[in-house]
Design a protein around this motif. Structure first.
Motif, PDB file in Angstrom:
ATOM      1  N   LEU A  42       0.837  -1.204   0.000  1.00  0.00           N
ATOM      2  CA  LEU A  42       0.000   0.000   0.000  1.00  0.00           C
ATOM      3  C   LEU A  42       0.873   1.255   0.000  1.00  0.00           C
ATOM      4  CD1 LEU A  42      -2.965   0.854   0.119  1.00  0.00           C
ATOM      5  CD2 LEU A  42      -2.860   0.664   2.609  1.00  0.00           C
ATOM      6  N   GLN A  43       1.923   1.217   0.790  1.00  0.00           N
ATOM      7  CA  GLN A  43       2.828   2.363   0.871  1.00  0.00           C
ATOM      8  C   GLN A  43       3.464   2.621  -0.489  1.00  0.00           C
ATOM      9  OE1 GLN A  43       6.457   1.790   3.021  1.00  0.00           O
ATOM     10  NE2 GLN A  43       6.466   3.892   3.791  1.00  0.00           N
ATOM     11  N   SER A  44       3.880   1.566  -1.163  1.00  0.00           N
ATOM     12  CA  SER A  44       4.544   1.772  -2.447  1.00  0.00           C
ATOM     13  C   SER A  44       3.539   2.230  -3.496  1.00  0.00           C
ATOM     14  CB  SER A  44       5.314   0.502  -2.834  1.00  0.00           C
ATOM     15  OG  SER A  44       4.800  -0.087  -3.978  1.00  0.00           O
ATOM     16  N   SER A  45       2.321   1.735  -3.406  1.00  0.00           N
ATOM     17  CA  SER A  45       1.256   2.166  -4.314  1.00  0.00           C
ATOM     18  C   SER A  45       0.896   3.638  -4.069  1.00  0.00           C
ATOM     19  CB  SER A  45       0.034   1.271  -4.077  1.00  0.00           C
ATOM     20  OG  SER A  45      -0.821   1.251  -5.167  1.00  0.00           O
ATOM     21  N   LEU A  46       0.867   4.019  -2.792  1.00  0.00           N
ATOM     22  CA  LEU A  46       0.506   5.398  -2.431  1.00  0.00           C
ATOM     23  C   LEU A  46       1.543   6.394  -2.949  1.00  0.00           C
ATOM     24  CD1 LEU A  46      -1.382   7.325  -0.850  1.00  0.00           C
ATOM     25  CD2 LEU A  46      -0.006   6.859   1.191  1.00  0.00           C
ATOM     26  N   ALA A  47       2.795   5.963  -2.975  1.00  0.00           N
ATOM     27  CA  ALA A  47       3.861   6.860  -3.415  1.00  0.00           C
ATOM     28  C   ALA A  47       3.651   7.343  -4.847  1.00  0.00           C
ATOM     29  CB  ALA A  47       5.210   6.156  -3.278  1.00  0.00           C
ATOM     30  N   GLY A  48       2.997   6.519  -5.677  1.00  0.00           N
ATOM     31  CA  GLY A  48       2.780   6.933  -7.056  1.00  0.00           C
ATOM     32  C   GLY A  48       1.338   7.327  -7.352  1.00  0.00           C
ATOM     33  N   ALA A  49       0.524   7.421  -6.307  1.00  0.00           N
ATOM     34  CA  ALA A  49      -0.909   7.655  -6.533  1.00  0.00           C
ATOM     35  C   ALA A  49      -1.265   9.143  -6.541  1.00  0.00           C
ATOM     36  CB  ALA A  49      -1.722   6.948  -5.448  1.00  0.00           C
ATOM     37  N   ARG A  50      -2.311   9.477  -7.277  1.00  0.00           N
ATOM     38  CA  ARG A  50      -2.816  10.849  -7.276  1.00  0.00           C
ATOM     39  C   ARG A  50      -4.239  10.914  -6.770  1.00  0.00           C
ATOM     40  NH1 ARG A  50      -2.567  12.046 -12.846  1.00  0.00           N
ATOM     41  NH2 ARG A  50      -3.397  14.117 -12.374  1.00  0.00           N
ATOM     42  N   ARG A  51      -5.002   9.863  -7.074  1.00  0.00           N
ATOM     43  CA  ARG A  51      -6.393   9.848  -6.627  1.00  0.00           C
ATOM     44  C   ARG A  51      -6.689   8.526  -5.928  1.00  0.00           C
ATOM     45  NH1 ARG A  51     -10.366  12.874  -9.471  1.00  0.00           N
ATOM     46  NH2 ARG A  51      -9.443  14.540 -10.704  1.00  0.00           N
ATOM     47  N   VAL A  52      -7.094   8.657  -4.687  1.00  0.00           N
ATOM     48  CA  VAL A  52      -7.354   7.467  -3.870  1.00  0.00           C
ATOM     49  C   VAL A  52      -8.846   7.374  -3.575  1.00  0.00           C
ATOM     50  CG1 VAL A  52      -7.071   6.548  -1.531  1.00  0.00           C
ATOM     51  CG2 VAL A  52      -5.074   7.353  -2.798  1.00  0.00           C
ATOM     52  N   VAL A  53      -9.378   6.171  -3.702  1.00  0.00           N
ATOM     53  CA  VAL A  53     -10.738   5.923  -3.225  1.00  0.00           C
ATOM     54  C   VAL A  53     -10.654   4.885  -2.118  1.00  0.00           C
ATOM     55  CG1 VAL A  53     -13.026   4.977  -3.760  1.00  0.00           C
ATOM     56  CG2 VAL A  53     -11.910   6.560  -5.356  1.00  0.00           C
ATOM     57  N   VAL A  54     -11.263   5.222  -0.992  1.00  0.00           N
ATOM     58  CA  VAL A  54     -11.329   4.299   0.132  1.00  0.00           C
ATOM     59  C   VAL A  54     -12.762   3.794   0.210  1.00  0.00           C
ATOM     60  CG1 VAL A  54     -11.137   4.056   2.638  1.00  0.00           C
ATOM     61  CG2 VAL A  54      -9.500   5.495   1.390  1.00  0.00           C
ATOM     62  N   VAL A  55     -12.930   2.488   0.194  1.00  0.00           N
ATOM     63  CA  VAL A  55     -14.271   1.922   0.299  1.00  0.00           C
ATOM     64  C   VAL A  55     -14.466   1.462   1.733  1.00  0.00           C
ATOM     65  CG1 VAL A  55     -15.881   0.200  -0.590  1.00  0.00           C
ATOM     66  CG2 VAL A  55     -14.141   1.196  -2.105  1.00  0.00           C
ATOM     67  N   GLY A  56     -15.403   2.122   2.426  1.00  0.00           N
ATOM     68  CA  GLY A  56     -15.652   1.784   3.822  1.00  0.00           C
ATOM     69  C   GLY A  56     -15.083   2.829   4.760  1.00  0.00           C
ATOM     70  N   ALA A  57     -15.966   3.436   5.559  1.00  0.00           N
ATOM     71  CA  ALA A  57     -15.518   4.476   6.496  1.00  0.00           C
ATOM     72  C   ALA A  57     -15.404   3.922   7.907  1.00  0.00           C
ATOM     73  CB  ALA A  57     -16.470   5.675   6.450  1.00  0.00           C
ATOM     74  N   GLY A  58     -14.739   2.783   8.028  1.00  0.00           N
ATOM     75  CA  GLY A  58     -14.412   2.243   9.347  1.00  0.00           C
ATOM     76  C   GLY A  58     -13.048   2.782   9.777  1.00  0.00           C
ATOM     77  N   PHE A  59     -12.500   2.223  10.848  1.00  0.00           N
ATOM     78  CA  PHE A  59     -11.232   2.735  11.363  1.00  0.00           C
ATOM     79  C   PHE A  59     -10.087   2.575  10.358  1.00  0.00           C
ATOM     80  CE2 PHE A  59     -13.362   2.315  15.542  1.00  0.00           C
ATOM     81  CZ  PHE A  59     -13.200   3.626  15.953  1.00  0.00           C
ATOM     82  N   ILE A  60      -9.982   1.392   9.748  1.00  0.00           N
ATOM     83  CA  ILE A  60      -8.885   1.175   8.797  1.00  0.00           C
ATOM     84  C   ILE A  60      -8.995   2.169   7.640  1.00  0.00           C
ATOM     85  CG2 ILE A  60      -7.952  -0.445   7.078  1.00  0.00           C
ATOM     86  CD1 ILE A  60      -7.249  -1.524   9.700  1.00  0.00           C
ATOM     87  N   GLY A  61     -10.194   2.295   7.093  1.00  0.00           N
ATOM     88  CA  GLY A  61     -10.410   3.186   5.954  1.00  0.00           C
ATOM     89  C   GLY A  61     -10.091   4.628   6.295  1.00  0.00           C
ATOM     90  N   LEU A  62     -10.589   5.084   7.437  1.00  0.00           N
ATOM     91  CA  LEU A  62     -10.372   6.488   7.804  1.00  0.00           C
ATOM     92  C   LEU A  62      -8.917   6.767   8.191  1.00  0.00           C
ATOM     93  CD1 LEU A  62     -13.563   7.597   9.772  1.00  0.00           C
ATOM     94  CD2 LEU A  62     -13.033   7.854   7.342  1.00  0.00           C
ATOM     95  N   GLU A  63      -8.281   5.819   8.866  1.00  0.00           N
ATOM     96  CA  GLU A  63      -6.875   6.034   9.217  1.00  0.00           C
ATOM     97  C   GLU A  63      -6.028   6.123   7.941  1.00  0.00           C
ATOM     98  OE1 GLU A  63      -5.660   3.066  12.091  1.00  0.00           O
ATOM     99  OE2 GLU A  63      -7.070   3.811  13.588  1.00  0.00           O
ATOM    100  N   PHE A  64      -6.333   5.258   6.993  1.00  0.00           N
ATOM    101  CA  PHE A  64      -5.584   5.329   5.734  1.00  0.00           C
ATOM    102  C   PHE A  64      -5.912   6.614   4.976  1.00  0.00           C
ATOM    103  CE2 PHE A  64      -5.338   4.612   1.125  1.00  0.00           C
ATOM    104  CZ  PHE A  64      -3.950   4.553   1.031  1.00  0.00           C
ATOM    105  N   ALA A  65      -7.189   6.990   4.964  1.00  0.00           N
ATOM    106  CA  ALA A  65      -7.592   8.223   4.275  1.00  0.00           C
ATOM    107  C   ALA A  65      -6.823   9.428   4.829  1.00  0.00           C
ATOM    108  CB  ALA A  65      -9.105   8.441   4.419  1.00  0.00           C
ATOM    109  N   ALA A  66      -6.642   9.444   6.144  1.00  0.00           N
ATOM    110  CA  ALA A  66      -5.924  10.563   6.766  1.00  0.00           C
ATOM    111  C   ALA A  66      -4.463  10.587   6.307  1.00  0.00           C
ATOM    112  CB  ALA A  66      -6.006  10.458   8.291  1.00  0.00           C
ATOM    113  N   VAL A  67      -3.825   9.414   6.292  1.00  0.00           N
ATOM    114  CA  VAL A  67      -2.430   9.350   5.856  1.00  0.00           C
ATOM    115  C   VAL A  67      -2.305   9.772   4.390  1.00  0.00           C
ATOM    116  CG1 VAL A  67      -0.488   7.786   5.413  1.00  0.00           C
ATOM    117  CG2 VAL A  67      -1.773   7.604   7.550  1.00  0.00           C
ATOM    118  N   ALA A  68      -3.248   9.315   3.565  1.00  0.00           N
ATOM    119  CA  ALA A  68      -3.203   9.656   2.135  1.00  0.00           C
ATOM    120  C   ALA A  68      -3.389  11.161   1.930  1.00  0.00           C
ATOM    121  CB  ALA A  68      -4.274   8.866   1.383  1.00  0.00           C
TER     122      ALA A  68
END
Lengths: 406, 107
Positions: free
Chosen positions: A141-167
């Motif tokens: 995920l980290q390596s994918s995020l490094a090259g990403a411009r648009r992220v979609v998170v499916v699910g607004a649970g803790f994992i989804g929101l914590e990742f959304a914040a980092v992104a």
């Protein structure tokens, strides 16, 4: 059972926080038999909470997550085995691994954890579509995020929101899609959920509620390029994180004939129907002492508490498992901490007038079930003490002017 | 590199190099020193990395922040004026020579 003689050997399947704790606590309690800790991952046991936080941000390498260095397992004579358990033979009291090797046990502890749910939609297998559970997942995920411009998170649970914040903090455009009408719907009150909606929107994250995913669309290289929603709209995406919950890993137990009720069914001492097999942590459905209802919790506290409890029993002492659940999540500069477990509340009392720092007390009748504290660590500490000691306030007391938990 | 000394309840001492920026808690975990559980991994959620800072080295430290102070109310062994959460003590040249005593139990 008041303990009885300790088993000659203990095999623990699963080397997450609960499995590790079982092994560590057995030795702390003076257990001298053989301990085999079987990990499905080719790594030393490590912590998972930083996977969505420090690790994902590149602030911690894998060694920083280790619960203990390799020397610990040698010193404690804990046999750390890397492999996948494919079968339990309860009659022979042994487990078989995919490489054909078998391990006999005096007692077996199932700490198999849970596996992330995936989406049952076209395109779910595209590259750039992730789930997050293991360090390997986080690295991808980290390596994918490094090259990403648009992220979609499916699910607004803790994992989804914590990742959304980092992104978002990494400067990426982020959209969170949630089928329910608010974030963290199964985990926190509407009041606290509203705070998280504001928090993420304030940081520029788009939150779409009441929306489900119809398909994931890929480019010619089978890499995700868009998320199609049920209403027909289309969100461009070059990285998708699926954070729609987990399924407890109960297959081994079920195949061995053990009852499964939303998790491997255990009694208040974490014993399955087979007296030689226990189950702990995310995979175990255990009776809550306070209410008697069966609970399955996904948190570090529960895994560690269960591991410790099973180890104490196997080492010779026995008491019902009755630890207060607690949990925390960090998103941006906000920390939410939850003490207790809300089994359905009928009243709420909010302490604090600051929309970014408050505590919500959840009552059923006069009983305080849980306290959610947002940026109020002192309240959380006090709530844990009150709930543990059974000296919690009633709704009337908590509503009185000037009431404080501390 | 800053050196931190850990003393257990039996009086056994271990001195290890803890790189600057690494917490006193991590220093113990990495070096396989018993007595610090660190259940929450250094997130100030559990108070299972409680240590008593040796009085002779107490002046190397700034006082605890609010959350650490609150969590110190949750230690398994009694809180004393020199009680700290080792996850909040970041190694630095200023901490070189710090001596911490691990309590009898953490939970």
């Amino acid at each position: 059972m008041a303990g009885g003689a300790p088993p000659e050997s203990v095999v623990v399947v699963g080397a997450g926080q609960g499995g590790y704790q079982t092994a560590a606590s057995l030795r702390e309690h003076g257990y001298r038999g053989g301990i085999t800790l079987i990990s499905a991952e080719d790594a030393l046991p490590y912590e998972r909470p930083p996977l969505t936080k420090a690790y994902l941000k590149g602030e911690a390498d894998e060694a920083m997550l280790w619960l203990r260095p390799a020397t610990y397992y040698v010193r404690q004579s804990i046999d750390l085995v890397s492999g996948t358990v494919t079968e339990i033979d309860p009659a022979a009291r042994s487990v078989r691994l995919s490489d054909g090797s078998t391990y006999d046990y005096g007692h077996l502890v199932l700490a198999t954890g849970a596996t992330p749910r995936t989406l049952d939609v076209p395109g779910a297998e595209l590259r750039g579509v992730h789930t997050l559970r293991t360090a390997q997942d986080a690295a991808a995920l980290q390596s994918s995020l490094a090259g990403a411009r648009r992220v979609v998170v499916v699910g607004a649970g803790f994992i989804g929101l914590e990742f959304a914040a980092v992104a978002r903090e990494a400067g990426v455009r982020v959209t969170v899609v949630e089928t329910l009408d608010r974030p963290l719907a199964r985990a926190v009150s509407a009041y606290t959920a509203a705070h998280f909606t504001r928090l993420h929107r304030r940081h520029g994250t788009e939150l779409l509620f009441g929306q489900s995913v119809k398909s994931l669309q890929g480019d010619s290289r089978s890499h995700v390029k868009a998320v199609e929603l049920a209403d027909g709209s289309r969100l461009p995406a070059d990285l998708v994180l699926i954070g729609v919950g987990v399924t407890p890993r109960t297959e081994l137990a079920a195949a061995a004939g053990l009852p499964v009720h939303g998790g491997i069914a255990v009694d208040s001492r974490l014993r399955t129907a087979d007296p030689h097999i226990s189950a702990i942590g995310d995979c175990a459905a255990f009776p809550q002492v306070r209410s008697g209802s069966r609970l399955r919790l996904e948190c570090v506290q529960n895994a560690v508490g269960h591991g410790r409890s099973v180890a104490e029993r196997l080492a010779g002492t026995s008491r019902a498992y009755d630890e207060l659940p607690w949990f925390w999540s960090d998103q941006f500069s906000t920390t939410v901490q939850i003490a207790g477990f809300d089994e359905g509340h009928d009243s709420e009392v909010v302490l604090g007038t600051d929309p970014d720092a408050f505590s919500v007390l959840l009552f059923r009748g006069d009983d305080l079930q849980a306290v959610e504290s947002v940026n109020r660590p002192g309240d959380h500490a006090a709530a844990r003490r009150l709930l543990t000691q059974g000296t919690a306030p009633t709704p009337e007391e908590a509503s009185a002017p000037g009431f404080g938990l501390k | 590199m800053p050196k931190i000394t850990y003393v257990n309840v039996d009086g056994d001492q271990t001195s290890v190099d803890v790189p600057a920026g690494t917490s006193v808690m991590r220093g113990a975990v990495f070096n396989d020193i018993d007595g610090i559980v660190a259940q929450c991994g250094g997130n100030m959620q559990c108070a299972t990395c409680h240590v008593y800072v040796d009085e002779s080295t107490l002046d190397k430290l700034d006082p605890p922040q609010e959350q650490e102070d609150e969590m110190l109310g949750f230690t398994a062994c009694p809180r004393r004026p020199n009680s700290r959460l080792s996850c909040q003590l970041k190694s630095s040249d200023a901490l070189d020579g710090l001596i911490v005593h691990t309590p009898e139990r953490q939970n």
